[in-house]
Design an enzyme around this catalytic site. Structure first.
Site, PDB file in Angstrom:
ATOM      1  N   SER A  73       0.682  -1.202  -0.043  1.00 21.42           N
ATOM      2  CA  SER A  73       0.048   0.003  -0.156  1.00 21.42           C
ATOM      3  C   SER A  73       0.867   1.063  -0.131  1.00 21.42           C
ATOM      4  O   SER A  73       1.898   1.235   0.655  1.00 21.42           O
ATOM      5  CB  SER A  73      -0.915   0.125   1.300  1.00 21.42           C
ATOM      6  OG  SER A  73      -1.679  -1.107   1.268  1.00 21.42           O
ATOM      7  N   THR A 125      -3.753   2.282   2.161  1.00 21.21           N
ATOM      8  CA  THR A 125      -3.952   3.538   1.754  1.00 21.21           C
ATOM      9  C   THR A 125      -5.402   3.866   1.889  1.00 21.21           C
ATOM     10  O   THR A 125      -5.709   5.006   2.010  1.00 21.21           O
ATOM     11  CB  THR A 125      -3.992   3.723   0.067  1.00 21.21           C
ATOM     12  OG1 THR A 125      -2.447   3.117  -0.067  1.00 21.21           O
ATOM     13  CG2 THR A 125      -3.587   4.863  -0.454  1.00 21.21           C
ATOM     14  N   ALA A 126      -6.381   2.761   2.003  1.00 22.87           N
ATOM     15  CA  ALA A 126      -7.813   3.176   2.290  1.00 22.87           C
ATOM     16  C   ALA A 126      -7.558   3.712   3.388  1.00 22.87           C
ATOM     17  O   ALA A 126      -8.562   4.952   3.896  1.00 22.87           O
ATOM     18  CB  ALA A 126      -8.497   1.818   2.186  1.00 22.87           C
ATOM     19  N   HIS A 163     -10.630  -3.840  -2.748  1.00 20.97           N
ATOM     20  CA  HIS A 163     -10.663  -5.107  -3.668  1.00 20.97           C
ATOM     21  C   HIS A 163     -12.127  -5.102  -4.126  1.00 20.97           C
ATOM     22  O   HIS A 163     -12.936  -4.260  -4.503  1.00 20.97           O
ATOM     23  CB  HIS A 163     -10.315  -6.527  -2.784  1.00 20.97           C
ATOM     24  CG  HIS A 163      -8.918  -6.182  -2.290  1.00 20.97           C
ATOM     25  ND1 HIS A 163      -7.810  -5.683  -3.024  1.00 20.97           N
ATOM     26  CD2 HIS A 163      -8.300  -6.782  -1.060  1.00 20.97           C
ATOM     27  CE1 HIS A 163      -6.732  -5.744  -2.281  1.00 20.97           C
ATOM     28  NE2 HIS A 163      -7.010  -6.385  -1.086  1.00 20.97           N
TER      29      HIS A 163
END
Length: 291
Positions: A73, A125-126, A163
């Site tokens: 990420s 990163t989310a 995802h």
């Protein structure tokens, strides 16, 4: 020397092994199809692959710098930047879309900031984007593939999904509260860079370039042989129907995956710089690329 698609047997003598780790997702599988199936080869090199959840890969890159090439990420990059650099290809970038907050009942983006949200990992990163959107929001880590079931079960009022869940959440009766990729686009005018591939600096410039070129050739091979690459990627599609898997792969493996482009590189730097400025990332980040 760069990689090239070939059906000729590779020279098995004096091969240098390059270890590659990525997540067991259809988009990553599509990206690495050429290398994983030996459709793309590099004389003198042997590529071995290991599949692992992205948050575990983030942690292993930080704690061990174990793999030569690892999917990460972008949020994890500041913690590995001394030992790894970013490859100039292989990124997953949301063009006005990305991780979503979903819930079992309808909340506004303002209301969601006061609710505990299940997140797929502190280094994703989310999560970084969520904290930029709502700095004070309360979160709890749940394995990414358990977030939708946990929200459905009522154990959390909302979850941050990544995802394939971005395409399937509505099938479970959940509601989208906000798409953080869309929010980021509105805030910055830039795409949202989610994940990339990092390569160990200790390999040296020559090896790093060869391996990066090999990955770019693998991505290009998948795009050029889409039907075969999709068939291979379907085994990692977590029960997606073929048309949905094709859509998901198209979202995250495309021309942007071959090259971030100037705005893509700017987006990576801006995301990490903002993370530092807002106190989410503890130290400044120097972003550099190979290839």
């Amino acid at each position: 020397m760069t990689a090239s698609a070939s059906t000729e047997p590779a020279n098995s003598t004096h091969q240098r092994e390059i270890t590659i780790a990525h997540s067991p997702d259809s988009d990553d599988a599509f990206m690495f199809y050429g290398l994983a199936t030996n459709k793309v080869r590099v004389a003198g090199y042997k590529f071995t692959h290991q599949l692992c959840d992205i948050e575990k890969l983030n942690q292993r890159a930080i704690n061990e710098a174990f793999f030569d090439v690892t999917a990460i990420s972008f949020h994890a990059y500041p913690y590995i930047q001394d030992k790894y650099t970013l490859m100039a290809c292989g990124g997953s970038v949301g063009e006005g879309y990305g991780p979503m907050i979903v819930s079992s009942q309808r909340f506004t983006p303002t209301e969601i900031k006061k609710i505990k949200v299940a997140v797929p990992g502190m280094l994703t990163t989310a999560y970084l984007t969520l904290k930029l959107f709502a700095p004070e929001i309360e979160t709890e880590v749940v394995p990414f593939d358990r977030i939708i079931p946990e929200v459905i079960a009522g154990n959390y009022q909302a979850g941050l999904i990544i995802h394939e869940g971005q395409l399937t959440y509505s099938h479970s009766g959940l509601h989208k509260v906000i798409d953080l990729g869309q929010w980021w686009r509105e805030e910055t005018g830039l795409p949202l860079p989610l994940g990339g591939n990092a390569i160990r600096r200790s390999l040296g410039e020559d090896v790093m370039l060869k391996v990066t070129h090999a990955l770019r050739d693998s991505i290009q091979h998948g795009l050029d042989h889409r039907e075969e690459a999709l068939q291979y990627a379907m085994q990692f599609a977590r029960d997606l129907e073929p048309d949905m898997a094709n859509k998901f792969v198209g979202m995250y493996v495309n021309e942007r995956t071959l090259s971030y482009g100037a705005d893509g590189r700017e987006a990576i730097r801006k995301l990490l710089d903002l993370g530092y400025e807002r106190g989410i990332i503890p130290h400044p980040v120097k972003v550099d690329f190979v290839g």
